[in-house]
Design a protein around this motif. Structure first.
Motif, PDB file in Angstrom:
ATOM      1  N   LEU A 421     -10.831  11.372  -7.066  1.00 50.04           N
ATOM      2  CA  LEU A 421      -9.225  10.675  -6.502  1.00 50.04           C
ATOM      3  C   LEU A 421      -8.382  10.969  -7.922  1.00 50.04           C
ATOM      4  CD1 LEU A 421      -9.437   7.703  -3.609  1.00 50.04           C
ATOM      5  CD2 LEU A 421      -8.449  10.180  -3.259  1.00 50.04           C
ATOM      6  N   GLU A 422      -8.947   9.913  -8.820  1.00 43.36           N
ATOM      7  CA  GLU A 422      -8.102  10.769 -10.123  1.00 43.36           C
ATOM      8  C   GLU A 422      -7.436  11.910 -10.879  1.00 43.36           C
ATOM      9  OE1 GLU A 422      -8.920   8.073 -13.813  1.00 43.36           O
ATOM     10  OE2 GLU A 422      -9.456   6.446 -12.288  1.00 43.36           O
ATOM     11  N   LYS A 423      -8.613  12.142  -9.487  1.00 36.64           N
ATOM     12  CA  LYS A 423      -8.829  13.660 -10.173  1.00 36.64           C
ATOM     13  C   LYS A 423      -6.937  14.334 -10.787  1.00 36.64           C
ATOM     14  CE  LYS A 423     -12.666  14.893 -11.786  1.00 36.64           C
ATOM     15  NZ  LYS A 423     -13.844  15.601 -11.760  1.00 36.64           N
ATOM     16  N   THR A 424      -6.901  13.987  -8.821  1.00 36.68           N
ATOM     17  CA  THR A 424      -5.700  14.175  -7.858  1.00 36.68           C
ATOM     18  C   THR A 424      -4.446  13.425  -7.662  1.00 36.68           C
ATOM     19  OG1 THR A 424      -6.362  14.220  -5.977  1.00 36.68           O
ATOM     20  CG2 THR A 424      -6.686  16.315  -6.346  1.00 36.68           C
ATOM     21  N   ARG A 425      -4.700  12.149  -8.061  1.00 34.63           N
ATOM     22  CA  ARG A 425      -3.452  11.413  -8.371  1.00 34.63           C
ATOM     23  C   ARG A 425      -3.357  10.539  -9.239  1.00 34.63           C
ATOM     24  NH1 ARG A 425       0.889  10.680  -4.021  1.00 34.63           N
ATOM     25  NH2 ARG A 425      -0.138  11.750  -2.119  1.00 34.63           N
ATOM     26  N   ARG A 426      -1.850   9.615  -9.080  1.00 36.05           N
ATOM     27  CA  ARG A 426      -1.998   8.936 -10.869  1.00 36.05           C
ATOM     28  C   ARG A 426      -2.629   7.737  -9.994  1.00 36.05           C
ATOM     29  NH1 ARG A 426       1.789   8.730 -13.513  1.00 36.05           N
ATOM     30  NH2 ARG A 426       3.066  10.834 -14.095  1.00 36.05           N
ATOM     31  N   LYS A 427      -3.315   7.293 -11.104  1.00 35.96           N
ATOM     32  CA  LYS A 427      -4.287   5.797 -11.292  1.00 35.96           C
ATOM     33  C   LYS A 427      -3.494   4.548 -10.530  1.00 35.96           C
ATOM     34  CE  LYS A 427      -5.984   6.694 -16.002  1.00 35.96           C
ATOM     35  NZ  LYS A 427      -5.885   7.620 -16.090  1.00 35.96           N
ATOM     36  N   TRP A 429      -1.787   5.191  -7.781  1.00 32.29           N
ATOM     37  CA  TRP A 429      -2.186   5.396  -6.504  1.00 32.29           C
ATOM     38  C   TRP A 429      -3.531   5.343  -5.694  1.00 32.29           C
ATOM     39  CZ3 TRP A 429      -5.298   8.130  -3.910  1.00 32.29           C
ATOM     40  CH2 TRP A 429      -4.839   8.679  -2.452  1.00 32.29           C
ATOM     41  N   VAL A 430      -4.517   5.297  -6.827  1.00 29.42           N
ATOM     42  CA  VAL A 430      -6.077   5.322  -6.526  1.00 29.42           C
ATOM     43  C   VAL A 430      -5.628   3.800  -6.586  1.00 29.42           C
ATOM     44  CG1 VAL A 430      -8.136   5.162  -7.834  1.00 29.42           C
ATOM     45  CG2 VAL A 430      -6.228   6.901  -8.261  1.00 29.42           C
ATOM     46  N   LEU A 431      -5.173   2.856  -7.668  1.00 28.74           N
ATOM     47  CA  LEU A 431      -5.360   1.271  -7.162  1.00 28.74           C
ATOM     48  C   LEU A 431      -4.314   0.740  -5.501  1.00 28.74           C
ATOM     49  CD1 LEU A 431      -6.294  -1.529  -8.826  1.00 28.74           C
ATOM     50  CD2 LEU A 431      -3.237  -1.246  -9.036  1.00 28.74           C
ATOM     51  N   ILE A 432      -3.448   1.351  -5.167  1.00 26.89           N
ATOM     52  CA  ILE A 432      -3.360   1.137  -3.904  1.00 26.89           C
ATOM     53  C   ILE A 432      -4.243   1.461  -2.426  1.00 26.89           C
ATOM     54  CG2 ILE A 432      -1.429   1.083  -2.476  1.00 26.89           C
ATOM     55  CD1 ILE A 432       0.855   1.321  -4.749  1.00 26.89           C
ATOM     56  N   TYR A 433      -4.698   2.948  -2.973  1.00 28.50           N
ATOM     57  CA  TYR A 433      -5.593   3.660  -1.990  1.00 28.50           C
ATOM     58  C   TYR A 433      -7.145   2.230  -2.069  1.00 28.50           C
ATOM     59  CZ  TYR A 433      -9.398   5.956  -0.163  1.00 28.50           C
ATOM     60  OH  TYR A 433     -10.969   5.646   0.262  1.00 28.50           O
ATOM     61  N   PHE A 434      -7.613   1.550  -3.065  1.00 31.05           N
ATOM     62  CA  PHE A 434      -8.117   0.815  -2.939  1.00 31.05           C
ATOM     63  C   PHE A 434      -8.668  -0.897  -2.904  1.00 31.05           C
ATOM     64  CE2 PHE A 434     -10.391  -2.492  -5.288  1.00 31.05           C
ATOM     65  CZ  PHE A 434     -11.675  -2.783  -4.816  1.00 31.05           C
ATOM     66  N   LEU A 435      -7.029  -0.820  -2.557  1.00 31.65           N
ATOM     67  CA  LEU A 435      -6.479  -2.256  -2.301  1.00 31.65           C
ATOM     68  C   LEU A 435      -6.436  -2.071  -0.577  1.00 31.65           C
ATOM     69  CD1 LEU A 435      -3.490  -3.005  -4.964  1.00 31.65           C
ATOM     70  CD2 LEU A 435      -5.588  -4.247  -4.536  1.00 31.65           C
ATOM     71  N   ALA A 436      -5.839  -0.423  -0.035  1.00 33.78           N
ATOM     72  CA  ALA A 436      -5.290  -0.798   0.758  1.00 33.78           C
ATOM     73  C   ALA A 436      -6.924  -1.150   1.720  1.00 33.78           C
ATOM     74  CB  ALA A 436      -4.880   0.529   1.595  1.00 33.78           C
ATOM     75  N   THR A 437      -7.698  -0.174   1.218  1.00 35.22           N
ATOM     76  CA  THR A 437      -9.436  -0.025   1.685  1.00 35.22           C
ATOM     77  C   THR A 437      -9.490  -1.233   2.465  1.00 35.22           C
ATOM     78  OG1 THR A 437      -9.093   2.760   1.094  1.00 35.22           O
ATOM     79  CG2 THR A 437     -11.261   0.788   1.771  1.00 35.22           C
ATOM     80  N   CYS A 438      -9.307  -2.151   0.900  1.00 34.71           N
ATOM     81  CA  CYS A 438      -9.769  -4.053   0.949  1.00 34.71           C
ATOM     82  C   CYS A 438      -9.608  -4.240   1.779  1.00 34.71           C
ATOM     83  CB  CYS A 438      -9.886  -4.197  -0.217  1.00 34.71           C
ATOM     84  SG  CYS A 438     -11.242  -4.125  -1.320  1.00 34.71           S
ATOM     85  N   ALA A 439      -8.728  -4.122   2.482  1.00 31.82           N
ATOM     86  CA  ALA A 439      -7.283  -5.256   3.092  1.00 31.82           C
ATOM     87  C   ALA A 439      -7.544  -4.549   4.410  1.00 31.82           C
ATOM     88  CB  ALA A 439      -6.178  -4.746   2.854  1.00 31.82           C
TER      89      ALA A 439
END
Length: 514
Positions: A421-427, A429-439
């Protein structure tokens, strides 16, 4: 673009229509959770909007959509004499199921649009092919033919994301509201999309002066100034989200120190810019704010996020679910991860002390979550129609050590997903993706692969842009088709009877590794 959209719609229709006919022919009666959804939608068709089945845990969004769907086809049905005069009789199980068939086609088109937006350099044919492969994702594909909320929910969430990418925030919030009306956990994805929008908005409105300075600096350092500038331009068009300082960092394969400082500087940039633009942001993103606040009020009024069957869906932390997600996702999209193997080891080699520390922390967190938070849900242990049931019984419970042995695999899968994911998005953004998935996953006690669909789609959409090799996606498509054929065959032709429940039971849901 037009041709691509039509192609996706037409080809999706080619498998959706015949498969729907077959499923409705062999399984005409409501099946598994349909025994709740179908009668509820039929109550609405009869005009009884006050009746509600307390066993249903999701909002009534899907039933209203089905009402609109039936209403739009009712005149046609009258003309073709396929129904008698009454509207309520038109709401048969098969007609209700066809709501999802329409959404499946729409979903394919939306996926295509998102791919075109994120990868403007991709050819139409490639984008069409990827969109079709993604439409075959087994958990999405299978539920196209049943009356479940999954397909409509995914379609609404992706429509919201697309609208936000195109800066149509009002429209995006409307789709978000629809998504929440279909399944309330989608409020997490709405927050995710809003955050994603804020990141794009703030990082692009950073002063242009800084960009000019950066360019001058490069021209000075790099005697081949021209290549730098053309690179910059290429990078810009490569992904509308990359800004120049992204380019600075990409010159060096990032080491962990840089990863962390990159993340910190991104977060700092977003927060400080947001503060400077606070009124503009409040106005721009007000549609999202209104919906989320309204939803918060609803939760307080309802006394919880679940509507019915509160006992079965007690919110309990299930951290192991995050682990299962990464493994299931990595297995389904294995070909996308092959290229990443080399890359990850290179990075480990580059700055091993910090990497090792990060890996150890992740492993300990993984072991802890599996040891303390892997729950066996009563539904899961009793129901041998679910594939997770077999997974649980045959794999995870086969020997006490297995759940611990799998942890490194889970952790590796997560690293691979995030670094792709980090190849196309800023770090950030990737962090927020991870948090949303966990939530979304942590509060759900059921090991339910259907919950993994939205985060997996977001992952696939973003990996399209970088790993766009034809062979890679052909392999992914082959995995999907193989699993689909197996599951559908089991579902249609290998039903098994239970003594204490009437009717024939069928296996549903799947894991490709069964």
């Amino acid at each position: 673009g037009k041709m691509g959209k039509l192609a996706v719609a037409a080809i999706t229709g080619l498998w959706v229509i015949p498969m729907s006919i077959i499923v409705n022919h062999i399984v005409p009666e409501p099946y598994m959770d349909e025994i709740f959804h179908v009668p509820q939608a039929q109550q609405y068709c009869n005009g009884n909007f006050r009746s509600w089945d307390p066993m249903i845990t999701t909002p009534p969004g899907l039933y209203y959509l089905s009402l609109a769907h039936v209403a739009s086809f009712f005149p046609v049905m009258l003309l073709l004499k396929t129904t008698t005069q009454s509207f309520s009789e038109a709401c048969s199980t098969s007609v209700l199921r066809s709501t999802n068939a329409v959404f499946a086609v729409l979903c394919g088109v939306i996926v295509y649009e998102i791919i075109r937006f994120l990868g403007p350099n991709l050819s139409d044919r490639k984008a069409t092919f990827m969109a079709l492969v993604m439409s075959l994702y087994p958990l999405h594909w299978f539920f196209t033919f049943l009356y479940y909320t999954d397909v409509a929910s995914l379609t609404a969430v992706l429509a919201m994301y697309l609208a936000c990418l195109k800066r149509r925030y009002m429209l995006s919030a409307l789709f978000g509201t629809l998504a929440i009306f279909i399944r309330q956990t989608n409020v997490v994805w709405m927050l995710f999309v809003a955050c994603s929008g804020v990141i794009d908005f703030t990082l692009e409105s950073l002063p242009r002066r800084k960009e000019k300075l950066d360019q001058d600096l490069h021209r000075f350092i790099d005697s081949k100034g021209e290549t730098v500038r053309s690179n910059l331009r290429k990078r810009k068009s490569d992904s509308s989200l990359d800004t120049t300082n992204r380019f600075d960092r990409s010159k060096i394969i990032s080491s962990t120190e840089e990863d962390i400082s990159g993340l910190v500087s991104d977060i700092y940039a977003v927060i400080s810019t947001s503060w400077n633009l606070k009124w503009r942001l409040l106005v721009t993103f007000s549609p999202f704010i209104v919906v989320v606040v309204a939803f918060g009020i609803f939760i307080l009024w309802n006394g919880g996020i679940v509507l019915g069957a509160k006992e079965a869906h007690v919110v309990s932390p299930h951290f192991a679910q995050i682990m299962y997600f990464s493994l299931v996702s990595a297995l389904f999209t294995a070909p996308l991860h092959f290229s990443e193997l080399r890359n990850l080891f290179q990075r480990l080699h580059k700055s091993w002390p910090l990497r090792l520390l990060v890996t150890l922390v992740a492993l300990i967190a993984g072991l802890g979550s599996v040891h303390f938070f892997s729950l066996a849900h009563p539904y899961l242990l009793a129901d041998n129609r679910h594939y997770p049931f077999y997974l649980w019984r045959k794999v995870i419970n086969a020997h006490w050590s297995i759940k611990y042995v799998l942890v490194p695999v889970y952790v590796y899968s997560w690293f691979s997903i995030l670094s792709l994911l980090e190849k196309t998005r800023r770090k950030i953004w990737v962090l927020i993706y991870f948090l949303a998935t966990c939530a979304v996953l942590v509060p759900t006690p059921l090991i339910e692969f259907r919950y993994y669909t939205i985060p997996l789609y977001l992952f696939m959409l973003h990996s399209c842009v970088r790993s766009s090799g034809f062979a890679t996606w052909l392999l992914v498509g082959t995995i999907f088709v193989g699993v689909n054929v197996f599951t559908m065959a089991m579902f249609l032709f290998r039903p098994f009877k239970w003594s204490h429940e009437d009717g024939v039971q069928r296996k549903k849901e799947r894991n490709s590794k069964m």
